[in-house]
Design an enzyme around this catalytic site. Structure first.
Site, PDB file in Angstrom:
ATOM      1  N   HIS A   1       0.872  -1.100   0.132  1.00 56.11           N
ATOM      2  CA  HIS A   1      -0.048  -0.060   0.014  1.00 56.11           C
ATOM      3  C   HIS A   1       0.962   1.212   0.037  1.00 56.11           C
ATOM      4  O   HIS A   1       1.203   1.596   1.014  1.00 56.11           O
ATOM      5  CB  HIS A   1      -0.999  -0.111   1.269  1.00 56.11           C
ATOM      6  CG  HIS A   1      -2.071   1.119   1.277  1.00 56.11           C
ATOM      7  ND1 HIS A   1      -3.429   0.699   1.658  1.00 56.11           N
ATOM      8  CD2 HIS A   1      -2.063   2.076   0.735  1.00 56.11           C
ATOM      9  CE1 HIS A   1      -3.973   1.747   1.744  1.00 56.11           C
ATOM     10  NE2 HIS A   1      -3.345   2.545   1.113  1.00 56.11           N
TER      11      HIS A   1
ATOM     12  N   GLU B   1      -2.714  -1.668  -3.307  1.00 55.66           N
ATOM     13  CA  GLU B   1      -3.668  -0.989  -2.662  1.00 55.66           C
ATOM     14  C   GLU B   1      -3.429   0.744  -2.733  1.00 55.66           C
ATOM     15  O   GLU B   1      -1.948   1.135  -2.611  1.00 55.66           O
ATOM     16  CB  GLU B   1      -3.785  -1.214  -1.356  1.00 55.66           C
ATOM     17  CG  GLU B   1      -4.244  -2.513  -1.045  1.00 55.66           C
ATOM     18  CD  GLU B   1      -4.454  -2.650   0.695  1.00 55.66           C
ATOM     19  OE1 GLU B   1      -4.759  -3.687   0.965  1.00 55.66           O
ATOM     20  OE2 GLU B   1      -3.747  -1.981   1.304  1.00 55.66           O
TER      21      GLU B   1
ATOM     22  N   HIS C   1      -8.135  -5.800   7.213  1.00 52.52           N
ATOM     23  CA  HIS C   1      -8.116  -4.791   8.213  1.00 52.52           C
ATOM     24  C   HIS C   1      -8.378  -5.491   9.519  1.00 52.52           C
ATOM     25  O   HIS C   1      -9.599  -5.874   9.746  1.00 52.52           O
ATOM     26  CB  HIS C   1      -9.099  -3.664   7.862  1.00 52.52           C
ATOM     27  CG  HIS C   1      -8.240  -2.217   8.479  1.00 52.52           C
ATOM     28  ND1 HIS C   1      -7.682  -2.204   9.483  1.00 52.52           N
ATOM     29  CD2 HIS C   1      -7.433  -1.517   7.508  1.00 52.52           C
ATOM     30  CE1 HIS C   1      -6.850  -0.856   9.561  1.00 52.52           C
ATOM     31  NE2 HIS C   1      -6.862  -0.540   8.351  1.00 52.52           N
TER      32      HIS C   1
HETATM   33  N1  PXP Z   1      -6.718  -3.716   3.422  1.00 52.90           N
HETATM   34  C1  PXP Z   1      -6.562  -2.340   3.210  1.00 52.90           C
HETATM   35  C2  PXP Z   1      -7.105  -1.488   2.159  1.00 52.90           C
HETATM   36  C3  PXP Z   1      -5.496  -1.510   4.242  1.00 52.90           C
HETATM   37  O1  PXP Z   1      -5.302  -0.459   3.877  1.00 52.90           O
HETATM   38  C4  PXP Z   1      -4.925  -2.420   4.900  1.00 52.90           C
HETATM   39  C5  PXP Z   1      -3.931  -1.731   6.006  1.00 52.90           C
HETATM   40  O2  PXP Z   1      -2.971  -1.133   5.048  1.00 52.90           O
HETATM   41  C6  PXP Z   1      -4.998  -3.680   4.944  1.00 52.90           C
HETATM   42  C7  PXP Z   1      -6.160  -4.348   4.244  1.00 52.90           C
HETATM   43  C8  PXP Z   1      -4.334  -4.751   6.049  1.00 52.90           C
HETATM   44  O3  PXP Z   1      -4.827  -4.274   7.443  1.00 52.90           O
HETATM   45  P1  PXP Z   1      -3.899  -4.861   8.563  1.00 52.90           P
HETATM   46  O4  PXP Z   1      -2.643  -4.327   8.411  1.00 52.90           O
HETATM   47  O5  PXP Z   1      -4.747  -4.322   9.933  1.00 52.90           O
HETATM   48  O6  PXP Z   1      -3.781  -6.175   8.454  1.00 52.90           O
END
Ligand code: PXP
Length: 238
Positions: A44, A71, A191
């Site tokens: 990301h 992302e 997330h």
């Molecule tokens: N999905 C998205 C769109 C995110 O921005 C993130 C964090 O960068 C994640 C998934 C992954 O989340 P986590 O780091 O809490 O596992």
């Protein structure tokens, strides 16, 4: 069905950047987690490049032989990068420049024209699209209208409620995944998913294709080791 595990490696870049050198090496880490069995790598890159740098996206391309997921908020700079690197999938996230982490899904109704335009551009370039959304049925219907291949369900609220023992918080995710399935949209999620909540989530949500997990997976690896943790997730996702 087996849900694919895509490991979000942002935290490894954060650790590297803390010292300004190349330890830990991001490319080696991505190679290793794939060797341990992860079926995808997620990054990301944010505009300030505070963890993943735009150059990292390019450096990873030749070595990611699993699903490569990038992302981000589709500002022009991000779009140019994704169109150059051509990952397997782009996940669109409406995060503000200064957000610590993603904290909201798209309003697919309000941003219909914008999303349609961006999604069309990526799809025309052979890149699968996913959009980050809250588990709200009207938003899923809106996702169909903008032509996305997949949605990524934003799981922070589920994770929070589950940690409090409120397992009923899974219901909107089940309903929205079922609606997406009916509409022919694939379902990803991410997330705050962790070793603690992943098995319940993946078992309950129908046809969950992929989860992207970063923060918890890296934190758990400090105690349990990366290879071990990747395998623990894979077992829970079977
Ligand atoms: N999905 C998205 C769109 C995110 O921005 C993130 C964090 O960068 C994640 C998934 C992954 O989340 P986590 O780091 O809490 O596992």
């Amino acid at each position: 069905m087996t849900t694919k595990l895509s490991v979000n490696i942002n935290k490894i870049a954060t650790l590297r950047n803390a010292r300004g050198g190349d330890v830990p090496n991001l490319v080696k880490f991505a190679k290793d987690v794939q060797a341990y069995g992860a079926q995808g790598i997620t990054i990301h890159p944010r505009p300030d490049e505070r963890h993943i740098r735009y150059q990292d996206a390019r450096d990873l391309k030749p070595i990611v032989h699993t699903e490569y997921n990038i992302e981000g908020n589709p500002i022009q700079k991000f779009m140019d990068l994704v169109l150059e690197v051509k990952p397997t999938q782009v996940t669109l996230v409406p995060d503000a420049v200064d957000a610590i982490t993603s904290n909201a899904g798209w309003d697919t109704i309000k941003h219909k024209d914008f999303l349609t335009e961006v999604i069309t551009e990526f799809k025309n370039n052979g890149i699968r699209t996913s959009i980050f959304v809250d588990p709200i049925l009207t938003i899923i219907d809106g996702a169909k209208a903008v032509g996305t291949d997949r949605i990524e369900l934003y799981t922070e609220e589920f994770a929070h409620q589950y940690s409090l023992g409120n397992t009923k918080a899974i219901q909107p995710y089940i309903d929205c995944a079922a609606r997406a399935n009916e509409l022919g949209i694939g379902v990803n999620a991410g997330h705050d998913l962790s070793l603690e909540n992943i098995q319940f989530f993946a078992k309950e949500v129908p046809n969950l294709l992929e989860v992207s997990i970063g923060h918890a997976l890296i934190a758990e690896s400090i105690y349990l080791g990366v290879e071990n943790v990747v395998n623990m997730y894979l077992n829970k996702l079977k």
